[in-house]
Design an enzyme around this catalytic site. Sequence first.
Site, PDB file in Angstrom:
ATOM      1  N   GLY A 139      -1.917  -8.942  12.720  1.00 56.80           N
ATOM      2  CA  GLY A 139      -2.415  -7.596  13.016  1.00 56.80           C
ATOM      3  C   GLY A 139      -3.210  -6.956  11.907  1.00 56.80           C
TER       4      GLY A 139
ATOM      5  N   HIS B 101       0.825  -1.219   0.000  1.00 54.54           N
ATOM      6  CA  HIS B 101       0.000   0.000   0.000  1.00 54.54           C
ATOM      7  C   HIS B 101       0.851   1.258   0.000  1.00 54.54           C
ATOM      8  CE1 HIS B 101      -3.670  -2.331   1.778  1.00 54.54           C
ATOM      9  NE2 HIS B 101      -3.460  -2.594   0.523  1.00 54.54           N
TER      10      HIS B 101
ATOM     11  N   CYS C 280      11.560  16.478 -12.103  1.00 56.15           N
ATOM     12  CA  CYS C 280      11.105  17.159 -13.336  1.00 56.15           C
ATOM     13  C   CYS C 280      10.979  18.662 -13.149  1.00 56.15           C
ATOM     14  CB  CYS C 280       9.761  16.571 -13.790  1.00 56.15           C
ATOM     15  SG  CYS C 280       8.354  16.994 -12.739  1.00 56.15           S
TER      16      CYS C 280
ATOM     17  N   ASN D 184      -3.397 -12.317  15.853  1.00 59.01           N
ATOM     18  CA  ASN D 184      -4.140 -11.066  15.932  1.00 59.01           C
ATOM     19  C   ASN D 184      -4.658 -10.857  17.351  1.00 59.01           C
ATOM     20  OD1 ASN D 184      -4.893  -8.877  14.090  1.00 59.01           O
ATOM     21  ND2 ASN D 184      -7.001  -9.389  14.626  1.00 59.01           N
ATOM     22  N   LEU D 185      -4.986  -9.582  17.669  1.00 59.08           N
ATOM     23  CA  LEU D 185      -5.500  -9.345  19.037  1.00 59.08           C
ATOM     24  C   LEU D 185      -6.790 -10.117  19.272  1.00 59.08           C
ATOM     25  CD1 LEU D 185      -4.903  -7.669  21.584  1.00 59.08           C
ATOM     26  CD2 LEU D 185      -6.424  -5.894  20.669  1.00 59.08           C
TER      27      LEU D 185
ATOM     28  N   CYS E 196       5.623  11.891  -7.835  1.00 58.77           N
ATOM     29  CA  CYS E 196       5.216  13.012  -8.693  1.00 58.77           C
ATOM     30  C   CYS E 196       4.213  12.492  -9.727  1.00 58.77           C
ATOM     31  CB  CYS E 196       6.449  13.596  -9.404  1.00 58.77           C
ATOM     32  SG  CYS E 196       6.033  14.911 -10.591  1.00 58.77           S
TER      33      CYS E 196
HETATM   34  C1  BV8 Z   1      -7.738  -2.585  -5.490  1.00 62.36           C
HETATM   35  C2  BV8 Z   1      -4.078   3.680   2.295  1.00 62.36           C
HETATM   36  C3  BV8 Z   1      -8.064  -3.126  -7.708  1.00 62.36           C
HETATM   37  C4  BV8 Z   1      -2.791   3.889   2.922  1.00 62.36           C
HETATM   38  C5  BV8 Z   1      -5.399   1.703   2.296  1.00 62.36           C
HETATM   39  C6  BV8 Z   1     -12.198  -7.350  -3.976  1.00 62.36           C
HETATM   40  C7  BV8 Z   1     -11.038  -7.435  -4.752  1.00 62.36           C
HETATM   41  C8  BV8 Z   1     -10.281  -6.306  -5.024  1.00 62.36           C
HETATM   42  C9  BV8 Z   1     -10.682  -5.051  -4.517  1.00 62.36           C
HETATM   43  C10 BV8 Z   1     -11.808  -4.969  -3.742  1.00 62.36           C
HETATM   44  C11 BV8 Z   1     -12.570  -6.106  -3.476  1.00 62.36           C
HETATM   45  N1  BV8 Z   1     -13.617  -5.722  -2.716  1.00 62.36           N
HETATM   46  C12 BV8 Z   1     -13.537  -4.383  -2.477  1.00 62.36           C
HETATM   47  C13 BV8 Z   1     -12.457  -3.893  -3.111  1.00 62.36           C
HETATM   48  C14 BV8 Z   1     -12.052  -2.492  -3.115  1.00 62.36           C
HETATM   49  C15 BV8 Z   1     -11.158  -2.120  -1.950  1.00 62.36           C
HETATM   50  C16 BV8 Z   1     -11.546  -2.760  -0.660  1.00 62.36           C
HETATM   51  O1  BV8 Z   1     -10.955  -3.767  -0.268  1.00 62.36           O
HETATM   52  N2  BV8 Z   1     -12.473  -2.151   0.046  1.00 62.36           N
HETATM   53  C17 BV8 Z   1     -12.847  -2.666   1.358  1.00 62.36           C
HETATM   54  C18 BV8 Z   1     -13.114  -1.487   2.287  1.00 62.36           C
HETATM   55  C19 BV8 Z   1     -14.043  -3.582   1.195  1.00 62.36           C
HETATM   56  N3  BV8 Z   1      -9.769  -2.409  -2.280  1.00 62.36           N
HETATM   57  C20 BV8 Z   1      -9.071  -1.515  -2.974  1.00 62.36           C
HETATM   58  O2  BV8 Z   1      -9.538  -0.491  -3.428  1.00 62.36           O
HETATM   59  C21 BV8 Z   1      -7.592  -1.820  -3.227  1.00 62.36           C
HETATM   60  N4  BV8 Z   1      -7.368  -1.649  -4.629  1.00 62.36           N
HETATM   61  O3  BV8 Z   1      -8.184  -3.637  -5.166  1.00 62.36           O
HETATM   62  O4  BV8 Z   1      -7.572  -2.196  -6.760  1.00 62.36           O
HETATM   63  C22 BV8 Z   1      -7.880  -2.528  -9.007  1.00 62.36           C
HETATM   64  C23 BV8 Z   1      -8.070  -3.347 -10.072  1.00 62.36           C
HETATM   65  C24 BV8 Z   1      -7.896  -2.821 -11.296  1.00 62.36           C
HETATM   66  C25 BV8 Z   1      -7.525  -1.496 -11.441  1.00 62.36           C
HETATM   67  C26 BV8 Z   1      -7.330  -0.678 -10.351  1.00 62.36           C
HETATM   68  C27 BV8 Z   1      -7.509  -1.203  -9.118  1.00 62.36           C
HETATM   69  C28 BV8 Z   1      -6.669  -0.849  -2.522  1.00 62.36           C
HETATM   70  C29 BV8 Z   1      -6.598  -1.137  -1.051  1.00 62.36           C
HETATM   71  C30 BV8 Z   1      -5.594  -0.197  -0.382  1.00 62.36           C
HETATM   72  C31 BV8 Z   1      -6.315   0.977   0.179  1.00 62.36           C
HETATM   73  N5  BV8 Z   1      -5.444   1.791   1.011  1.00 62.36           N
HETATM   74  N6  BV8 Z   1      -4.777   2.618   2.993  1.00 62.36           N
HETATM   75  C32 BV8 Z   1      -2.994   4.477   4.284  1.00 62.36           C
HETATM   76  O5  BV8 Z   1      -3.592   5.551   4.380  1.00 62.36           O
HETATM   77  O6  BV8 Z   1      -2.526   3.828   5.223  1.00 62.36           O
HETATM   78  S1  BV8 Z   1      -6.126   0.389   3.078  1.00 62.36           S
HETATM   79  C33 BV8 Z   1      -6.224   0.589   4.785  1.00 62.36           C
HETATM   80  O7  BV8 Z   1      -6.806  -0.614   5.298  1.00 62.36           O
HETATM   81  C34 BV8 Z   1      -4.883   0.612   5.434  1.00 62.36           C
HETATM   82  O8  BV8 Z   1      -3.876   1.061   4.649  1.00 62.36           O
HETATM   83  C35 BV8 Z   1      -4.601  -0.815   5.799  1.00 62.36           C
HETATM   84  O9  BV8 Z   1      -3.515  -1.198   5.030  1.00 62.36           O
HETATM   85  C36 BV8 Z   1      -5.784  -1.554   5.306  1.00 62.36           C
HETATM   86  C37 BV8 Z   1      -6.131  -2.754   6.134  1.00 62.36           C
HETATM   87  O10 BV8 Z   1      -6.321  -2.333   7.471  1.00 62.36           O
HETATM   88  P1  BV8 Z   1      -5.592  -3.179   8.621  1.00 62.36           P
HETATM   89  O11 BV8 Z   1      -4.126  -3.027   8.456  1.00 62.36           O
HETATM   90  O12 BV8 Z   1      -6.137  -4.552   8.660  1.00 62.36           O
HETATM   91  O13 BV8 Z   1      -6.010  -2.360   9.903  1.00 62.36           O
HETATM   92  P2  BV8 Z   1      -7.382  -2.484  10.707  1.00 62.36           P
HETATM   93  O14 BV8 Z   1      -7.455  -1.316  11.616  1.00 62.36           O
HETATM   94  O15 BV8 Z   1      -8.511  -2.751   9.762  1.00 62.36           O
HETATM   95  O16 BV8 Z   1      -7.185  -3.820  11.579  1.00 62.36           O
HETATM   96  C38 BV8 Z   1      -6.190  -3.846  12.589  1.00 62.36           C
HETATM   97  C39 BV8 Z   1      -6.241  -5.224  13.230  1.00 62.36           C
HETATM   98  O17 BV8 Z   1      -5.214  -5.288  14.215  1.00 62.36           O
HETATM   99  C40 BV8 Z   1      -7.548  -5.513  13.942  1.00 62.36           C
HETATM  100  O18 BV8 Z   1      -7.989  -6.812  13.594  1.00 62.36           O
HETATM  101  C41 BV8 Z   1      -7.181  -5.457  15.438  1.00 62.36           C
HETATM  102  O19 BV8 Z   1      -7.921  -6.394  16.195  1.00 62.36           O
HETATM  103  C42 BV8 Z   1      -5.734  -5.837  15.411  1.00 62.36           C
HETATM  104  N7  BV8 Z   1      -4.944  -5.286  16.515  1.00 62.36           N
HETATM  105  C43 BV8 Z   1      -5.117  -4.100  17.161  1.00 62.36           C
HETATM  106  N8  BV8 Z   1      -4.171  -3.981  18.113  1.00 62.36           N
HETATM  107  C44 BV8 Z   1      -3.388  -5.080  18.063  1.00 62.36           C
HETATM  108  C45 BV8 Z   1      -3.871  -5.914  17.038  1.00 62.36           C
HETATM  109  N9  BV8 Z   1      -3.325  -7.106  16.750  1.00 62.36           N
HETATM  110  C46 BV8 Z   1      -2.251  -7.474  17.475  1.00 62.36           C
HETATM  111  N10 BV8 Z   1      -1.721  -6.725  18.459  1.00 62.36           N
HETATM  112  C47 BV8 Z   1      -2.256  -5.533  18.785  1.00 62.36           C
HETATM  113  N11 BV8 Z   1      -1.714  -4.803  19.781  1.00 62.36           N
END
Ligand code: BV8
Length: 240
Positions: free
Chosen positions: A180, A113, A143, A206-207, A121
């Site tokens: 995580g 990501h 550029c 995971n937590l 750019c």
């Molecule tokens: C794409 C930006 C295709 C950077 C992010 C099916 C197939 C393909 C795509 C899709 C699909 N269905 C839907 C889609 C579209 C979409 C998507 O998935 N939407 C979701 C909401 C349903 N996906 C996309 O758009 C992706 N692109 O597929 O393109 C394509 C094809 C052709 C042409 C063009 C494109 C792009 C996805 C990337 C988006 N960018 N972020 C930033 O700002 O950081 S994603 C965002 O969520 C974050 O970056 C992060 O990477 C991502 C996942 O989150 P997590 O890391 O899991 O964090 P979260 O808070 O959710 O969970 C934390 C976990 O940790 C919890 O479970 C918690 O219990 C645990 N935890 C907490 N504390 C602890 C712990 N565990 C252990 N110890 C602890 N102490």
Amino acid sequence: MQIDPNARIVVLTGAGISKESGLDTFRDADGIWAKVSLEDVATPEGFARDPALVQDFYNDRRRGLLDPAVRPNAAHAALARLEHEWPGEVLVVTQNIDDLHERAGGRAVLHMHGELLKSRCVRCDTVAHCRQDLSADLSCAACGRPGGLRPHVVWFGEMPLEMERIFAALAGCGLFVSVGTSGTVYPAAGFVMEARGAGVPTVELNLEPSDGASLFDRAIHGPASEIVPAFVDDLLVGNR
Ligand code: BV8
């Protein structure tokens, strides 16, 4: 846990591995998406609508990451140790845009990501190191043109990076570990299915159970800084 000591291990990490280092997750109750709308700050449409809002969002997170108090935790260190001590290859595929895996000593790290400490750019596609605030009046060092610098981050609707390399690594690995991540964002959330389809054993650390918990052969729940070092010890001792 017994696996072929020459097997490749693929580890997917998410925001949960960096939580104990002081960086917010996204979907926890106090997470980033509880404070700001994903559509406004993590989509190309949001950037086109209000670039200053998006730049400020990532400028704040970049400054937060550069805070001296934010350091790799024992989970990042354990994965770096696994990479250096495991006889086979270890590849960390991270959804995170922080540099904590690298600061813990990780070398084989793929940021699918993007990276918060890099800019891109939109005019010449140059990716550069970036530890400063980005804004519209900055010019690209490559550029020379102004107004085209954005965070080198993959937004929703944009293609994640290194996908071919990731799918190739999943197909040929001997163990898939997820650490995580809530398992809600694709294609990362689908990697466990790729591994299962290739007959690869899968473990979730995971937590709490993630959205995809039922897809894993094994699950270990607890804080990453505790369960990841213990899991790495088990792997390294178990395969001596
Ligand atoms: C794409 C930006 C295709 C950077 C992010 C099916 C197939 C393909 C795509 C899709 C699909 N269905 C839907 C889609 C579209 C979409 C998507 O998935 N939407 C979701 C909401 C349903 N996906 C996309 O758009 C992706 N692109 O597929 O393109 C394509 C094809 C052709 C042409 C063009 C494109 C792009 C996805 C990337 C988006 N960018 N972020 C930033 O700002 O950081 S994603 C965002 O969520 C974050 O970056 C992060 O990477 C991502 C996942 O989150 P997590 O890391 O899991 O964090 P979260 O808070 O959710 O969970 C934390 C976990 O940790 C919890 O479970 C918690 O219990 C645990 N935890 C907490 N504390 C602890 C712990 N565990 C252990 N110890 C602890 N102490």
